[in-house]
Every structure is written in structure tokens, then in C-alpha cells.
Design a protein around this motif. Structure first.
Motif: not given
Length: 98
Positions: A41-69
Motif C-alpha cells: 500500500v505504501s508503494k502504491l501510494e508513492q506511485e499514485r503521488d508521482f503520477y498525480q504530479k506528472e499528470n499535473a505537469k502534463v496538464h500545465q504543458d497542454l494548457d500552455e501549448l494551447t494558449t501560447n503560440k
């Protein structure tokens, strides 16, 4: 001494002790299994946190790419080596020091 002997003759004590030993060592959910489950469970929680951070980064990059030429152009040039007809693209990667 006699009191201890009477305790071992008591069938309720013997059954309770046998039940406790069975639950702690031999049951499907014994202490060792519980420890392994906790580690998993501890290992899976660490993986979940990692993927949530990565997901947030990807969403931020996507937002920047769609709004800033300019960001979109920079991304296309760096990642896919796209260029205009009259220019050359050089990507400089800095080496990490150990």
C-alpha cells in the motif's frame, strides 16, 4: 505453581491460546501478510503521488501549448526538430555533472 497448572488445564485458556497462535502465525491474514500488505500500500501510494504530479505537469504543458503560440513553436522546434524553410534548428543539451 498450582495456579499455573490449573491455568493450563482450563479448556477456555487452551482454546483461546490455540486460536491466538493460529491467527497470528497460520491464518491467511497473519502478521507477516499484514506487513507485506502495508508495504504494498505504501508503494502504491508513492506511485499514485508521482503520477498525480506528472499528470499535473502534463496538464500545465497542454494548457500552455494551447494558449501560447510562442510556447507551441518552441515545443515543436525542440521536440520534433521542426523548422521554417529558411532556418536551421540546433538543440543544445547540457550534460549533468555527477
Amino acid at each position: 505453581m498450582m495456579r499455573l497448572l490449573n491455568l493450563f488445564k482450563n479448556k477456555y485458556f487452551l482454546v483461546s491460546t490455540a486460536f491466538l497462535v493460529w491467527m497470528v502465525f497460520f491464518d491467511r491474514n497473519d502478521l507477516f501478510s499484514q506487513y507485506e500488505y502495508h508495504q504494498q500500500v505504501s508503494k502504491l501510494e508513492q506511485e499514485r503521488d508521482f503520477y498525480q504530479k506528472e499528470n499535473a505537469k502534463v496538464h500545465q504543458d497542454l494548457d500552455e501549448l494551447t494558449t501560447n503560440k510562442e510556447k507551441l513553436e518552441k515545443f515543436a522546434r525542440e521536440k520534433y526538430l521542426m523548422k521554417k524553410d529558411n532556418e536551421d534548428v540546433f538543440v543544445i543539451v547540457k550534460e549533468k555533472k555527477d
